[in-house]
Enzyme design. Structure first.
Site, mmCIF file in Angstrom:
data_model
loop_
_atom_site.group_PDB
_atom_site.id
_atom_site.type_symbol
_atom_site.label_atom_id
_atom_site.label_comp_id
_atom_site.label_asym_id
_atom_site.label_seq_id
_atom_site.Cartn_x
_atom_site.Cartn_y
_atom_site.Cartn_z
ATOM 1 N N GLU A 44 1.527 -0.360 -4.996
ATOM 2 C CA GLU A 44 0.593 0.683 -5.436
ATOM 3 C C GLU A 44 1.398 1.967 -5.571
ATOM 4 O O GLU A 44 1.939 2.467 -4.586
ATOM 5 C CB GLU A 44 -0.517 0.883 -4.388
ATOM 6 N N ASP A 64 0.839 -1.190 0.000
ATOM 7 C CA ASP A 64 0.000 0.000 0.000
ATOM 8 C C ASP A 64 0.881 1.249 0.000
ATOM 9 O O ASP A 64 1.908 1.293 0.687
ATOM 10 C CB ASP A 64 -0.861 -0.035 1.285
HETATM 11 C C1 GLC Z 1 -4.185 3.258 -0.262
HETATM 12 C C2 GLC Z 1 -5.419 2.401 -0.221
HETATM 13 C C3 GLC Z 1 -6.547 3.234 0.300
HETATM 14 C C4 GLC Z 1 -6.208 3.686 1.700
HETATM 15 C C5 GLC Z 1 -4.880 4.412 1.720
HETATM 16 C C6 GLC Z 1 -4.371 4.595 3.109
HETATM 17 O O1 GLC Z 1 -4.271 4.296 -1.163
HETATM 18 O O2 GLC Z 1 -5.662 1.862 -1.488
HETATM 19 O O3 GLC Z 1 -7.753 2.543 0.302
HETATM 20 O O4 GLC Z 1 -7.207 4.537 2.186
HETATM 21 O O5 GLC Z 1 -3.892 3.702 1.020
HETATM 22 O O6 GLC Z 1 -3.895 3.388 3.634
#
Ligand code: GLC
Length: 512
Positions: free
Chosen positions: A256, A205
């Site tokens: 991500e 993440d």
């Molecule tokens: C990422 C996740 C999202 C979350 C954020 C904070 O962007 O995909 O859903 O709110 O991280 O952890």
């Protein structure tokens, strides 16, 4: 074996996938009961959103214990059973790790609050004195992704105003200090904990977060460089993660990444960092062939510079569903189906988000039912992400549509019943049937691991390409008029074709 290079990754938003215990919230046993479906769909690997112990301020992305399962989702025994069963179905399992921040309920953060400025407990996070008279102002001007300042002030030991701590997301998600060796050691422990239980890898993440510039400089104009993300130090973190993961044959790490710049993006995919980098570029694309082609070209060029493989996504739990994004209704469904065929024809890995294979639209929820912190934190100006997190319909009948025997955590509209898995499995023209066939053909026609494309000439508003090494040609029409199809035998089409081999607007076709 580099299985991930052409994998179809299926993202399960655990809360909304399938509920086995009837509390209205999806759980690990629910996923276990649907493995036959996932095998039928033909995906290679599951990606589970966080199911760890959490007070759920951000539905699990606020992790209080990264090495345990929240009781709402199950326990470690269920988790082990899920991994074992998934493997029996030929499915790999990856899980979402959240290294940028913890929950404010994590024992480390509680200890930090109970201790004093300069203590080792506070050194695991970013605590700073405030600026201005009496330290009234936050240490810098950073904003949180959910609105408002990225800093919250705590009370000191005499209950007076104390230091501030950094949180790029909600205030219940304090950012970890990645210059602290304890933070590194703990991450290593977490990686091994899950790898030893048999997971096949991780989704990281906010993989461009974690590292912060030492002096925490102010953000400048909103289009300037953003000091909160993509700081060079983050690459050391990825090298550490990769070094641990490499002890486990076949394990994979996907990140991500919000990084826009192609060259900066590619740095994360060097051969000792992430295997796959996911930025949902196709989700940013308007339904316009020229723009889609440009985005595809740019993405291929970025990864080829480091000999990596591209990853395609057109949705996710943070993004409006494709059907809605492309205008909703029958037109939205047609365009989403067409783009799905383009995505599945591209070389590299593909990420699907649960429910997109059913062509589900966003759900318009009443204000009082919205649960995403985004809604409450930004002063109710942004509706948040609940609209695309509504539970999956498995069968036609209300109230739980086979998702739950209780009341679903977000209400499911009647139109979800018509789009249920049971309905669509019976219908050869359904979006589910389209995805099943596309995933099957994609593999059968080869060239998925090659990273080059051959483009063919196409009328205005259209595109046509073939993966190098593949026999499959994909043609897309985003214009307003039917166009002739390229030569070849039609393998699959996202909608009905017209007489005389014409490809109608809002339609894609695969030819051999
Ligand atoms: C990422 C996740 C999202 C979350 C954020 C904070 O962007 O995909 O859903 O709110 O991280 O952890």
């Amino acid at each position: 074996m580099q299985w991930w290079r052409d994998a179809v990754v299926y993202q399960i938003y655990v809360r909304s996938f399938s509920d086995a215990d009837g509390d209205g919230i999806g759980d690990l046993d629910g996923i276990r009961s649907r493995l036959g479906y996932l095998e039928l769909l033909g995906v290679d690997v599951l990606r589970l959103t966080p199911f760890y112990t959490s007070p759920m301020a951000d539905h699990g992305y606020d992790v209080a214990d990264p090495r345990d399962v929240d009781p709402v989702f199950g326990d470690l025994v269920t988790f082990d059973a899920l991994v074992a069963d998934a493997h029996k179905h030929g499915l790999r399992v990856t899980i979402d790790l959240v290294p940028n921040h913890t929950s404010s309920e994590h024992e480390w953060f509680r200890a930090a609050l109970a201790s004093t400025p300069g203590s080792p407990e506070r050194a695991r996070f970013h605590f700073r004195p405030g600026r201005g008279a009496g330290g009234m102002k936050p240490p810098n001007n950073w904003t949180s992704a959910f609105g408002g300042p990225a800093w919250t002030r705590v009370r000191d030991s005499t209950d007076g105003p104390g230091e501030w701590y950094l949180h790029l997301f909600t205030r219940e998600q304090p950012d970890l200090n990645w210059t602290n060796p304890e933070v590194w050691a703990d991450m290593e422990k977490t990686l091994r904990f899950w790898l030893d239980r048999g997971v096949d890898g991780f989704r990281i993440d906010v993989a461009d977060g974690m590292s912060k510039p030492e002096d925490l400089p102010d953000m400048v104009a909103h289009d300037g460089p953003d000091p909160r993300f993509d700081h060079d130090g983050v690459h050391d973190v990825h090298r550490m993660i990769r070094a641990v993961v490499d002890h486990y044959p076949d394990a994979m790490v996907m990140g991500e990444l919000g990084v826009r710049d192609g060259e900066r993006f590619a740095l994360y995919l060097r051969n000792d960092e992430l295997h796959l980098g996911c930025r949902a570029v196709l989700a940013d694309a308007p339904f316009a062939a020229e723009r889609i082609r440009e985005i595809v070209q740019q993405s291929l060029a970025a990864v080829s510079s480091v000999d990596a493989t591209p990853t395609w996504a057109y949705s996710g739990h943070d993004l409006s569903r494709p059907v809605t994004r492309y205008g909703g209704g029958a037109g939205g469904v047609a365009r989403a189906r067409a783009l799905a065929l383009v995505m599945c024809a591209l070389p590299g890995a593909v990420c699907l988000y649960n429910g997109d294979e059913l062509g589900l639209p966003d759900v318009d929820l009443p204000d009082e039912l919205l649960q995403d912190p985004l809604w409450s934190r930004c002063g109710r100006t942004e509706r948040g992400r609940d609209a695309y997190r509504v539970p999956l319909p498995w069968e036609g009948g209300p109230p739980g549509y086979g998702f739950t025997s209780g009341a679903p955590w977000l209400p499911m509209p009647a139109e979800y019943g018509l789009a249920s898995v049971a309905e669509q499995l019976e219908d050869t023209e359904s979006t589910l049937s389209l995805f099943r066939r596309a995933i099957e053909l994609r593999r059968a026609h080869g060239g998925v691991t090659d990273t080059t494309l051959e483009w063919f000439g196409a009328p205005e508003g259209c595109l046509a390409f073939r993966r190098s090494g593949s026999t499959l040609v994909c043609a897309l029409n985003t214009s307003d008029v039917p166009v002739p199809l390229p030569p070849g035998d039609i393998l699959l089409a996202s909608g009905p074709l017209l007489d005389g081999d014409l490809l109608p607007p809002d339609t894609a076709a695969w030819l051999a």
